[in-house]
Design a protein around this motif. Sequence first.
Motif, PDB file in Angstrom:
ATOM      1  N   GLN A 173      44.324  39.885  63.902  1.00  0.00           N
ATOM      2  CA  GLN A 173      43.662  38.804  63.187  1.00  0.00           C
ATOM      3  C   GLN A 173      44.184  37.458  63.686  1.00  0.00           C
ATOM      4  O   GLN A 173      45.383  37.300  63.942  1.00  0.00           O
ATOM      5  CB  GLN A 173      43.910  38.922  61.682  1.00  0.00           C
ATOM      6  N   ILE A 174      43.276  36.481  63.793  1.00  0.00           N
ATOM      7  CA  ILE A 174      43.634  35.191  64.387  1.00  0.00           C
ATOM      8  C   ILE A 174      43.611  34.085  63.340  1.00  0.00           C
ATOM      9  O   ILE A 174      42.653  33.949  62.580  1.00  0.00           O
ATOM     10  CB  ILE A 174      42.671  34.837  65.534  1.00  0.00           C
ATOM     11  N   GLY A 175      44.693  33.296  63.334  1.00  0.00           N
ATOM     12  CA  GLY A 175      44.773  32.159  62.432  1.00  0.00           C
ATOM     13  C   GLY A 175      45.062  30.875  63.188  1.00  0.00           C
ATOM     14  O   GLY A 175      45.712  30.891  64.240  1.00  0.00           O
ATOM     15  N   ALA A 176      44.585  29.751  62.652  1.00  0.00           N
ATOM     16  CA  ALA A 176      44.919  28.440  63.197  1.00  0.00           C
ATOM     17  C   ALA A 176      46.284  28.023  62.671  1.00  0.00           C
ATOM     18  O   ALA A 176      46.611  28.244  61.507  1.00  0.00           O
ATOM     19  CB  ALA A 176      43.858  27.418  62.793  1.00  0.00           C
ATOM     20  N   HIS A 177      47.079  27.407  63.540  1.00  0.00           N
ATOM     21  CA  HIS A 177      48.448  27.022  63.197  1.00  0.00           C
ATOM     22  C   HIS A 177      48.616  25.516  63.426  1.00  0.00           C
ATOM     23  O   HIS A 177      49.279  25.081  64.368  1.00  0.00           O
ATOM     24  CB  HIS A 177      49.409  27.824  64.077  1.00  0.00           C
ATOM     25  N   PRO A 178      48.017  24.696  62.551  1.00  0.00           N
ATOM     26  CA  PRO A 178      48.052  23.246  62.750  1.00  0.00           C
ATOM     27  C   PRO A 178      49.403  22.639  62.402  1.00  0.00           C
ATOM     28  O   PRO A 178      50.071  23.061  61.448  1.00  0.00           O
ATOM     29  CB  PRO A 178      46.965  22.736  61.793  1.00  0.00           C
TER      30      PRO A 178
ATOM     31  N   ILE B  51      54.246  40.884  72.256  1.00  0.00           N
ATOM     32  CA  ILE B  51      54.397  40.822  70.796  1.00  0.00           C
ATOM     33  C   ILE B  51      53.089  41.174  70.097  1.00  0.00           C
ATOM     34  O   ILE B  51      53.092  41.801  69.027  1.00  0.00           O
ATOM     35  CB  ILE B  51      54.886  39.423  70.368  1.00  0.00           C
ATOM     36  N   LEU B  52      51.964  40.828  70.691  1.00  0.00           N
ATOM     37  CA  LEU B  52      50.664  41.118  70.083  1.00  0.00           C
ATOM     38  C   LEU B  52      50.412  42.617  69.892  1.00  0.00           C
ATOM     39  O   LEU B  52      49.530  43.000  69.126  1.00  0.00           O
ATOM     40  CB  LEU B  52      49.541  40.495  70.916  1.00  0.00           C
ATOM     41  N   ASN B  53      51.195  43.455  70.542  1.00  0.00           N
ATOM     42  CA  ASN B  53      51.063  44.905  70.348  1.00  0.00           C
ATOM     43  C   ASN B  53      51.662  45.374  69.025  1.00  0.00           C
ATOM     44  O   ASN B  53      51.389  46.495  68.595  1.00  0.00           O
ATOM     45  CB  ASN B  53      51.758  45.656  71.492  1.00  0.00           C
ATOM     46  N   TYR B  54      52.459  44.519  68.377  1.00  0.00           N
ATOM     47  CA  TYR B  54      53.237  44.974  67.222  1.00  0.00           C
ATOM     48  C   TYR B  54      53.006  44.169  65.948  1.00  0.00           C
ATOM     49  O   TYR B  54      53.673  44.405  64.940  1.00  0.00           O
ATOM     50  CB  TYR B  54      54.733  44.944  67.574  1.00  0.00           C
ATOM     51  N   ILE B  55      52.057  43.239  65.955  1.00  0.00           N
ATOM     52  CA  ILE B  55      51.776  42.427  64.769  1.00  0.00           C
ATOM     53  C   ILE B  55      50.339  42.648  64.321  1.00  0.00           C
ATOM     54  O   ILE B  55      49.528  43.225  65.050  1.00  0.00           O
ATOM     55  CB  ILE B  55      52.030  40.930  65.027  1.00  0.00           C
ATOM     56  N   THR B  56      50.026  42.183  63.121  1.00  0.00           N
ATOM     57  CA  THR B  56      48.660  42.319  62.610  1.00  0.00           C
ATOM     58  C   THR B  56      47.931  40.979  62.549  1.00  0.00           C
ATOM     59  O   THR B  56      46.712  40.947  62.480  1.00  0.00           O
ATOM     60  CB  THR B  56      48.660  42.978  61.220  1.00  0.00           C
ATOM     61  N   SER B  57      48.687  39.870  62.560  1.00  0.00           N
ATOM     62  CA  SER B  57      48.073  38.539  62.532  1.00  0.00           C
ATOM     63  C   SER B  57      48.823  37.592  63.455  1.00  0.00           C
ATOM     64  O   SER B  57      50.055  37.625  63.511  1.00  0.00           O
ATOM     65  CB  SER B  57      48.086  37.959  61.107  1.00  0.00           C
ATOM     66  N   ALA B  58      48.063  36.735  64.153  1.00  0.00           N
ATOM     67  CA  ALA B  58      48.662  35.744  65.052  1.00  0.00           C
ATOM     68  C   ALA B  58      48.302  34.343  64.582  1.00  0.00           C
ATOM     69  O   ALA B  58      47.126  34.051  64.325  1.00  0.00           O
ATOM     70  CB  ALA B  58      48.155  35.954  66.475  1.00  0.00           C
ATOM     71  N   ASN B  59      49.303  33.491  64.469  1.00  0.00           N
ATOM     72  CA  ASN B  59      49.083  32.080  64.143  1.00  0.00           C
ATOM     73  C   ASN B  59      49.158  31.313  65.454  1.00  0.00           C
ATOM     74  O   ASN B  59      50.234  31.202  66.048  1.00  0.00           O
ATOM     75  CB  ASN B  59      50.164  31.578  63.178  1.00  0.00           C
ATOM     76  N   ILE B  60      48.035  30.800  65.918  1.00  0.00           N
ATOM     77  CA  ILE B  60      47.959  30.233  67.264  1.00  0.00           C
ATOM     78  C   ILE B  60      48.003  28.707  67.205  1.00  0.00           C
ATOM     79  O   ILE B  60      47.205  28.068  66.514  1.00  0.00           O
ATOM     80  CB  ILE B  60      46.689  30.715  67.980  1.00  0.00           C
ATOM     81  N   ALA B  61      48.969  28.139  67.942  1.00  0.00           N
ATOM     82  CA  ALA B  61      49.134  26.688  67.995  1.00  0.00           C
ATOM     83  C   ALA B  61      47.851  26.026  68.489  1.00  0.00           C
ATOM     84  O   ALA B  61      47.156  26.565  69.356  1.00  0.00           O
ATOM     85  CB  ALA B  61      50.303  26.329  68.910  1.00  0.00           C
ATOM     86  N   CYS B  62      47.562  24.854  67.938  1.00  0.00           N
ATOM     87  CA  CYS B  62      46.271  24.195  68.182  1.00  0.00           C
ATOM     88  C   CYS B  62      46.376  22.952  69.063  1.00  0.00           C
ATOM     89  O   CYS B  62      45.471  22.112  69.063  1.00  0.00           O
ATOM     90  CB  CYS B  62      45.633  23.824  66.849  1.00  0.00           C
ATOM     91  N   GLY B  63      47.484  22.810  69.805  1.00  0.00           N
ATOM     92  CA  GLY B  63      47.582  21.727  70.771  1.00  0.00           C
ATOM     93  C   GLY B  63      48.320  20.489  70.311  1.00  0.00           C
ATOM     94  O   GLY B  63      48.549  19.586  71.119  1.00  0.00           O
ATOM     95  N   PHE B  64      48.704  20.421  69.034  1.00  0.00           N
ATOM     96  CA  PHE B  64      49.384  19.216  68.551  1.00  0.00           C
ATOM     97  C   PHE B  64      50.908  19.351  68.626  1.00  0.00           C
ATOM     98  O   PHE B  64      51.578  18.454  69.105  1.00  0.00           O
ATOM     99  CB  PHE B  64      48.952  18.903  67.117  1.00  0.00           C
TER     100      PHE B  64
END
Length: 243
Positions: free
Chosen positions: A59-64, A25-38
């Motif tokens: 681009q990387i985002g935090a996904h709290p 999926i990372l080949n086709y998006i411009t931003s990723a919201n990455i889970a932070c363990g909670f």
Amino acid sequence: MRKIDLNCDLGESFGIYQIGRDNEILNYITSANIACGFHAGDPNVMQRTVAVAMEKNVQIGAHPGFQDIAGFGRRQIEISPNEAYNLVIYQIGALKAFVEVEGGKLHHVKPHGALYNMAASNSILAEAIAKAVRDVDQSLILYGLADSELTKAGETYGLQVFHEVFADRTYQADGMLTPRSASHAIITDENEALNQILMMINEGTVKSVEGTHVPIKADTVCIHGDNDHALAFAVKLHKALGL
């Protein structure tokens, strides 16, 4: 058609349990919201997802989210504004560290699941989240449901805000998402979902489940990485949006 950000919720695997097809999926998006363990993810998954996203210039985002792995962060939990503030700071800090160790810079923050939906209509919770993002790093972009209390709070606290729309969810007449508990909350037909997205981007409106046309802003489009058809839909959206 103007350029638009395409984001996806990723990094939702945990230990030996594999969720989604993140690397593809990372080949086709411009931003990723990455889970932070909670609500999902763990330190190893966070590190791997960050590293792959950086390799692919995403681009990387935090996904709290709420501390609720069993419920995948989709169950409402009543917390105080101070608890929400600390919850968000803690999770942003964790992902920010992984990004910086890899030599990158965190781009945005997008709350997850029930925390996101509650903040869309609860101004006090929204302000706690926006304040947490600002206090960690005022250059971070806050992603929130279009025209919601969360985006209003972000603007109040001087943050750049991305109004987010959803490719696979239906909308109510008030501009809110249809609750997942409703039978018609999820759009499973890819062509229907694509038509909805193009209407939101090009016309600035969305057709609600009640049949009314609701004005809406669209800076970023979300697809869900845990959806069975996420990869195929990401490919189709990537092409349709000219990314």
